[in-house]
Scaffold this active site. Structure first.
Site, PDB file in Angstrom:
ATOM      1  CG  HIS A  85      45.127  78.613  25.579  1.00  0.00           C
ATOM      2  ND1 HIS A  85      45.925  78.998  26.623  1.00  0.00           N
ATOM      3  CD2 HIS A  85      44.188  77.792  26.113  1.00  0.00           C
ATOM      4  CE1 HIS A  85      45.506  78.417  27.742  1.00  0.00           C
ATOM      5  NE2 HIS A  85      44.441  77.696  27.460  1.00  0.00           N
ATOM      6  CG  ASN A 158      46.180  77.008  32.237  1.00  0.00           C
ATOM      7  OD1 ASN A 158      46.463  77.233  31.062  1.00  0.00           O
ATOM      8  ND2 ASN A 158      44.974  76.642  32.624  1.00  0.00           N
TER       9      ASN A 158
END
Ligand SMILES: *[C@@H]1O[C@H](CO)[C@@H](O)[C@H](O)[C@H]1NC(C)=O
Ligand SMILES: *[C@@H]1O[C@H](CO)[C@@H](O)[C@H](O)[C@H]1NC(C)=O
Ligand SMILES: CC(=O)N[C@H]1CO[C@H](CO)[C@@H](O)[C@@H]1O
Length: 512
Positions: A85, A158
């Site tokens: 990320h 997510n």
């Protein structure tokens, strides 16, 4: 030269108007409003154009403290990027309760319709570096930090509802396989397909990742999911398992291959820019929050394990219940402070929200805060973007970059000199927790049913695109015959015709 410098300093000493303030209190540099440049320690800088040299053309003197400090700061401008990320964009706004769920949870921020809570949200890609294109096939992070009156709640999820593996023991290997090859730094299908060929539990996630959803159009046009199962607990101590769903008001949109190549080729930050520009133009992105709940007493009623992160909870038997809305109406002021230094951790919950025994969640509870301590230091929660907006207090002590000003003499507990007490007890899950020590998988794996159902729910053109992506991936010359047959066998078990189609494109016979 020396004389000149001394005169200047004397001049500044006379004219420098000290800002009236508590000299020990932390404040952002913009609060000082100095009309001239200073060093970090506040001394006036009389020339920042040129380095201090011996004569006009001579070597530079090490005593040019401003120059040395400027270079040293520059050399340290980057902090370690996130292992996953790394590439992200964030924005601020609020969450508003629209439906009463106070019978399910005692969480203060969910107490009644109309209640608003400030939030910061970070969207991201997962695998590639901080500056990578935002058009790659990859899950997208969707992390929301609620600044509630009872502390922060980080819902760190997510854009896809399930995950590749169900036990965090495999997480580092999984990321290594998805990351670029350590030898040539290129992401390669054969490594991904080799690793996951050992884990048919990943099939469901691949029906999302290799679907059109694998490349969202941007951060505004995608769903969000808490992914893991959490627990809600009400005032009476009653617990329900919960899954969180964010649905974008403007709908879900994806980029098909040709569009992704065009957009990514022209603009490798298109999603970051889209988010920023939309908010700046007053076109505020909005999502509705829904939950699904399961009574833990009914957890054995299904043909899947509700705590298995590779499963969705069928919406026809476990309906979505509306809860609230999320509106992003303010851009961040500073990318470093509110994106790079912004830190999330699924362990950060509030009374009324708790973890479940979902094995992936249990490992995330440890791992996220641990990586933030590594990236940002042990006091990362003191940084303005991460700090709770409510009063907070404990005796956790000192460490690197502790900038909290404290003047109490009692830094231990209990003490007869300190009136700080425990908070009122809030409910935690009442279930009894006993068992032998074991390392094992779950009982109801059921790896193939949901992937097959999902594939069959698509229109033929969507199925074809999915098949084509699989055929491309399996055509990597380094994918062995063995790996190819394992995948064909897996897809055949999910859906016989899917396996046959992939096999016939590859000229391989399904060995099932
Ligand atoms: C530094 O450079 C700027 C821009 O060229 C100029 O305006 C200024 O006078 C210079 N300052 C000094 C102290 O040399
Ligand atoms: C980059 O993407 C943004 C958002 O989609 C768009 O507004 C902008 O025109 C793009 N820039 C280029 C050079 O394509
Ligand atoms: C005093 C002085 O020359 N200040 C300059 C320092 O550098 C900045 C950025 O290059 C200039 O804007 C200032 O004028």
């Amino acid at each position: 030269m020396r004389c000149h410098l001394l005169n200047l300093i004397l001049f500044f000493q006379h004219t420098f108007s000290y800002v009236a303030m508590d000299p020990y209190k932390y404040r952002p540099s913009s609060a000082f409003n100095s009309p001239f440049w200073t060093t970090n320690s506040g001394a006036p800088v009389w020339n920042n154009n040129s380095s201090l040299t011996v004569g006009a053309r001579g070597p530079i003197l090490l005593e040019d403290y401003h120059l040395v400090e400027k270079l040293a700061n520059f050399d340290r401008e980057r902090i370690p990027e996130r292992v996953v990320h790394a590439r992200g964009a964030s924005a601020k706004g609020f969450f508003e309760v629209t439906h009463d769920i106070s019978h399910l949870t005692c969480a203060d921020f969910l107490r009644a319709p109309g209640v608003q809570t400030p939030v910061i949200v970070r969207f991201s890609t997962v695998i590639h570096e901080r500056g990578s294109p935002e058009t790659l096939r990859d899950p997208r992070g969707f992390a929301v930090k609620f600044y509630t009156r009872e502390g922060n709640f980080d819902l760190v999820g997510n854009n896809l509802p399930v995950f590749f593996v169900r036990d965090g023991m495999k997480f580092p290997d999984m990321v290594h396989a998805l990351k670029p090859n350590p030898k040539n730094h290129i992401q390669e299908s054969w490594r991904i397909l080799d690793f996951f060929s050992h884990f048919p539990e990943s099939l469901h996630m691949f029906t999302f990742l290799f679907d059109d959803l694998g490349v969202p159009q941007d951060y505004r046009h995608m769903d969000g999911f808490g992914v893991n199962t959490y627990t809600l607990i009400n005032k009476a101590g009653k617990a329900v398992y919960v899954k969180f769903h964010w649905k974008p008001v403007c709908g879900v949109k994806c980029l098909l291959e040709e569009d992704a190549i065009k957009v990514g080729g022209a603009n490798h930050s298109h999603a970051t820019q889209d988010l920023y520009d939309s908010i700046a133009a007053g076109n505020y992105p909005e999502w509705k929050l829904f939950i699904q709940t399961i009574d833990p007493e009914h957890e054995d009623k299904f043909d899947f394990d509700p705590l298995d992160v590779t499963k969705t909870w069928p919406e026809d038997i476990i309906p979505l219940q509306p809860v609230g809305r999320l509106v992003l109406n303010k851009n961040i002021d500073n990318f470093f402070a509110e994106n790079e230094q912004l830190a999330f951790c699924p362990a950060i919950v509030v009374p009324g929200v708790y973890y479940s025994d979902d094995k992936m969640l249990q490992t995330r509870i440890f791992s996220y805060a641990d990586s933030q301590r590594h990236r940002l230091g042990p006091n990362y929660l003191q940084l303005p973007a991460n700090a709770p907006k409510c009063a907070h207090h404990n005796n956790h002590h000192e460490g690197f970059m502790n900038f909290m000003h404290r003047d109490e003499e009692v830094n231990y507990f209990p003490s007869r000199y300190d009136s700080v007490r425990h908070a009122e007890k809030f409910p935690i899950p009442p279930a009894i927790c006993t068992g032998r020590r074991e390392k094992c998988g779950i009982e109801k794996e059921n790896n193939f049913k949901q992937p097959g159902e999902r594939y069959r729910s698509w229109a033929p053109d969507r199925q074809d695109r999915f098949i084509r992506r699989w055929v491309d991936a399996l055509s990597d010359p380094r994918v062995t015959h063995e790996i190819r047959s394992v995948w064909i066998s897996y897809w055949s078990q999910a859906d016989r015709s899917l396996g046959q189609k992939i096999a016939s494109h590859l000229n391989t016979r399904p060995n099932i």
